[in-house]
Design a protein around this motif. Structure first.
Motif, mmCIF file in Angstrom:
data_model
loop_
_atom_site.group_PDB
_atom_site.id
_atom_site.type_symbol
_atom_site.label_atom_id
_atom_site.label_comp_id
_atom_site.label_asym_id
_atom_site.label_seq_id
_atom_site.Cartn_x
_atom_site.Cartn_y
_atom_site.Cartn_z
ATOM 1 N N ARG B 94 -18.202 -10.199 34.111
ATOM 2 C CA ARG B 94 -18.971 -10.523 35.308
ATOM 3 C C ARG B 94 -19.172 -12.029 35.297
ATOM 4 O O ARG B 94 -19.652 -12.578 34.314
ATOM 5 N N ALA B 98 -21.698 -13.277 40.654
ATOM 6 C CA ALA B 98 -21.194 -11.988 41.135
ATOM 7 C C ALA B 98 -22.043 -10.840 40.624
ATOM 8 O O ALA B 98 -22.559 -10.891 39.508
ATOM 9 N N ASP B 99 -22.171 -9.822 41.427
ATOM 10 C CA ASP B 99 -22.874 -8.613 41.016
ATOM 11 C C ASP B 99 -21.936 -7.658 40.287
ATOM 12 O O ASP B 99 -22.312 -7.034 39.298
ATOM 13 N N GLY B 100 -20.753 -7.523 40.830
ATOM 14 C CA GLY B 100 -19.848 -6.488 40.348
ATOM 15 C C GLY B 100 -19.106 -6.890 39.099
ATOM 16 O O GLY B 100 -18.857 -8.066 38.840
ATOM 17 N N LEU B 101 -18.744 -5.892 38.313
ATOM 18 C CA LEU B 101 -17.924 -6.088 37.131
ATOM 19 C C LEU B 101 -16.456 -6.016 37.518
ATOM 20 O O LEU B 101 -16.070 -5.220 38.373
ATOM 21 N N PHE B 103 -12.961 -5.067 35.857
ATOM 22 C CA PHE B 103 -12.489 -4.315 34.697
ATOM 23 C C PHE B 103 -11.026 -4.572 34.398
ATOM 24 O O PHE B 103 -10.229 -4.862 35.299
#
Lengths: 113, 113
Positions: B94, B98-101, B103
């Motif tokens: 992250r 940003a909030d999202g990971l 992958f």
């Protein structure tokens, strides 16, 4: 130990139908997320939600998708008119803050025919 | 934007042998790094995370990882694996605000008796 739960575990739908995937985040968490994993591909971020509004969304999260927290416990992902390519595992996650660990649910496997 | 590369899709290891699962990332900003594990038919569970401070982080189930900024790596290690470690392992990053990971594609750890 508190955990994120998701229902249903599996959903089969016809192309063009609307589906709603449900999640119950951990009770004291304030941030909620949806991710998806198409079979054989990476887990992808869809959207984050905080204070009853979308905080961040990816380019995948188009007008076909919407999220809602209809009451104090549920967090839902709606796909308005499903396409074949929406078939995937959908994961819900929650965290106390955006900096803290995201805890994931077991996922809903969506199959669009 | 961030990206994560897990070069090995599968890693077979004999029980009680050591293992290293490789993860490289790219980012133009400071990142937070995570390893998640997914056991069959379950959600993603956090193994460990690097936010700041010591570059060697210890996690659950005897796993550890080392953050190497110059090599942009965050490899996961365990000195002696057990049959119960059979699972899919995901590296995630992250970055910045940003909030999202983001992958990686995951590495399937296969423990051979």
């Amino acid at each position: 130990e508190p955990e994120v739960t998701q229902t249903p575990s599996h959903q089969v739908t016809q192309m063009g139908q609307e589906v709603i995937l449900r999640c119950v985040p951990i009770s004291n968490h304030l941030y909620f997320y949806w991710y998806r994993q198409i079979l054989g591909q990476k887990v992808e971020f869809l959207v984050s939600f905080y204070n009853n509004e979308i905080s961040e969304k990816s380019e995948i999260f188009d007008d076909q998708f919407s999220v809602e927290r209809p009451d104090g416990s549920n967090f839902t992902l709606k796909i308005r008119s499903t396409k074949l390519e929406d078939s995937a595992m959908y994961f819900c996650a929650s965290s106390t803050s955006v900096q803290e660990t995201q805890y994931f649910g077991p996922g809903t496997r969506l199959l669009v025919l | 934007a961030q990206s994560v590369t897990q070069l090995d899709s599968q890693v077979p290891v004999f029980e009680e042998a050591p293992v290293e699962l490789r993860c490289n990332y790219s980012s133009s900003v400071s990142v937070y790094l995570f390893w998640y594990v997914q056991y069959p038919n379950q959600g993603l569970q956090l193994l460990l995370k690097y936010l700041s401070g010591s570059t060697l982080v210890k996690g659950i189930n005897g796993f550890e990882a080392e953050f190497n900024k110059s090599q942009t790596s965050f490899h996961l290690r365990k000195p002696s694996v057990h049959i119960s470690d059979t699972a899919e392992y995901f590296c995630a990053v992250r970055g910045g605000g940003a909030d999202g990971l983001t992958f990686g594609k995951g590495t399937h750890l296969i423990i051979q008796p």
